[in-house]
Scaffold this active site. Structure first.
Site, PDB file in Angstrom:
ATOM      1  N   GLU A 132       0.791  -1.241   0.000  1.00  0.00           N
ATOM      2  CA  GLU A 132       0.000   0.000   0.000  1.00  0.00           C
ATOM      3  C   GLU A 132       0.820   1.288   0.000  1.00  0.00           C
ATOM      4  OE1 GLU A 132      -2.621  -0.514   3.374  1.00  0.00           O
ATOM      5  OE2 GLU A 132      -3.672  -2.167   2.448  1.00  0.00           O
ATOM      6  N   GLU A 239      -6.169 -10.816  -1.190  1.00  0.00           N
ATOM      7  CA  GLU A 239      -7.031 -10.603  -0.011  1.00  0.00           C
ATOM      8  C   GLU A 239      -8.507 -10.576  -0.399  1.00  0.00           C
ATOM      9  OE1 GLU A 239      -5.701  -7.270   2.374  1.00  0.00           O
ATOM     10  OE2 GLU A 239      -3.592  -7.617   1.918  1.00  0.00           O
TER      11      GLU A 239
HETATM   12  C1  HAH Z   1      -5.548  -4.699   4.028  1.00  0.00           C
HETATM   13  N1  HAH Z   1      -5.670  -3.288   3.906  1.00  0.00           N
HETATM   14  C2  HAH Z   1      -4.181  -5.085   4.581  1.00  0.00           C
HETATM   15  O1  HAH Z   1      -3.279  -5.377   3.538  1.00  0.00           O
HETATM   16  C3  HAH Z   1      -4.248  -6.298   5.500  1.00  0.00           C
HETATM   17  O2  HAH Z   1      -2.992  -6.495   6.067  1.00  0.00           O
HETATM   18  C4  HAH Z   1      -5.274  -6.106   6.584  1.00  0.00           C
HETATM   19  O3  HAH Z   1      -5.319  -7.254   7.437  1.00  0.00           O
HETATM   20  C5  HAH Z   1      -6.587  -5.841   5.989  1.00  0.00           C
HETATM   21  C6  HAH Z   1      -6.664  -5.211   4.805  1.00  0.00           C
HETATM   22  C7  HAH Z   1      -6.870  -2.840   3.284  1.00  0.00           C
HETATM   23  C8  HAH Z   1      -7.280  -1.459   3.630  1.00  0.00           C
HETATM   24  C9  HAH Z   1      -7.017  -0.872   4.854  1.00  0.00           C
HETATM   25  O4  HAH Z   1      -6.367  -1.546   5.796  1.00  0.00           O
HETATM   26  C10 HAH Z   1      -7.421   0.452   5.134  1.00  0.00           C
HETATM   27  C11 HAH Z   1      -8.112   1.156   4.186  1.00  0.00           C
HETATM   28  C12 HAH Z   1      -8.384   0.556   2.996  1.00  0.00           C
HETATM   29  C13 HAH Z   1      -7.985  -0.743   2.729  1.00  0.00           C
END
Ligand code: HAH
Length: 329
Positions: A132, A239
């Site tokens: 990200e 994911e």
């Molecule tokens: C993901 N982010 C992460 O990669 C993962 O490590 C986590 O467990 C869940 C989702 C998605 C995300 C976020 O955390 C915040 C805003 C938008 C998307």
């Protein structure tokens, strides 16, 4: 007629010739979902237990216990394992950035990457090296993070270089969400292309695929797949989940999904997997961010405490309509 367990085919066997089928797990779900995981999944990812704050909460003090349990579960069951994640702006302890100049932070990054990758060499076949790093909107390409602020724009390539040095056999991925949104897609493309052009050791793009019943549009998913694939890299869905709540759905009182939601979800999963099968020469792994509806991070995100039902298996681990649409084609 009620379908009994024996008649349910294994999801990962159905997709054996196309891609691996994975699930995000934690130390509780490898117990509570053990049978389901063994039957339907041939890959796992640690949902949280391999993140920086879990593995090195204090400088030099590595806490591998939970991560080790998950890696052992993968080994015992002959499953692949994806590594998640080495460099990210979230779930990273404060000490990492404290009093750090560029050289100190690069050193801390290198030590972390090397220690973690060494430990799981031979078990973990691929890593989300950087997670990200790209902005959702606005003119800036890179998200403003401590990594960027202290090291500079080359923190991303440094992470990949350290990772490649630590385990030359591991496949190295850049992973992001909103990956099918046209604006963000082009930013991710631009970043990854610049890495490829510089000869940085990167082997794949991870599409997080946190989707819902209507967004992103199927056509945008297709364009994103083609765009990333044009870089000559492998693609993983890292994911995947399909939220039953669209962005404008503000209901918080549901104790079970409506029939309409489940019908739409089944249709959506059918379309998604049809598309994924079309691109099976590029897509080598499809991981869900969980396994069954009894446990999902979406029951706390984006609305805290709002239950969600995003998977192919229900709260009792029974195959949903969505499952049948995915395996019968
Ligand atoms: C993901 N982010 C992460 O990669 C993962 O490590 C986590 O467990 C869940 C989702 C998605 C995300 C976020 O955390 C915040 C805003 C938008 C998307």
């Amino acid at each position: 007629m009620v379908k009994t367990t024996v008649e349910v085919p294994s999801l990962s066997k159905v997709y054996e010739a196309s891609f691996h089928i994975g699930a995000a797990v934690n130390v509780r779900t490898i117990e509570s979902q053990k049978d389901l995981l063994r039957k339907h999944f041939n890959s796992i990812t640690a949902e949280n237990d391999m993140k920086f704050i879990e593995i090195q909460p204090v400088e030099g003090q590595f806490t591998f216990e939970k991560a080790d349990q998950l890696a052992a579960f993968a080994k015992e069951n002959g499953m692949k394992m994806r590594g998640h994640t080495l460099v990210w702006h979230n779930q990273t302890p404060e000490w990492v950035f404290e009093g750090a100049d560029r050289e100190t932070l690069l050193q801390r990054m290198k030590e972390h990457i090397t220690a973690v990758m060494n430990r799981y060499k031979g078990t973990i076949f691929c890593w989300d090296v950087v997670n990200e790093a790209v902005t959702d909107e606005g003119p800036e390409l890179l998200r403003s993070t401590k990594w960027l602020e202290i090291i500079g724009e080359d923190y991303i390539e440094k992470a990949f270089e350290f990772a490649h040095e630590a385990d030359p056999d591991a496949l190295l991925f850049y992973n992001d969400y909103n990956e099918s949104n046209p604006e963000k897609r082009e930013k991710i493309y631009k970043l990854v292309k610049s890495l490829v052009d510089k000869g940085v050791p990167i082997h794949g793009v991870g599409l997080q695929a946190h989707w819902n019943l209507v967004n992103p549009r199927l056509e945008d998913i297709r364009i994103a797949i083609e765009r990333y694939a044009s870089l000559g890299l492998k693609l993983h869905l890292t994911e995947l989940d399909v939220s039953v709540f669209n962005f404008e759905d503000k209901r918080t009182d549901l104790t079970e999904p409506t029939h309409k939601m489940l019908d739409l979800q089944a249709e959506r999963y059918q379309q998604i997997f049809q598309l994924l099968r079309e691109y099976r020469n590029h897509i080598t792994s499809v991981t869900f961010w969980g396994a069954a509806d009894d446990y999902t991070w979406l029951s706390d995100f984006p609305v805290k405490g709002r239950k969600n039902w995003p998977f192919l298996f229900d709260e009792n681990h029974q195959a949903k309509e969505s499952f049948w649409k995915v395996v019968q084609y």
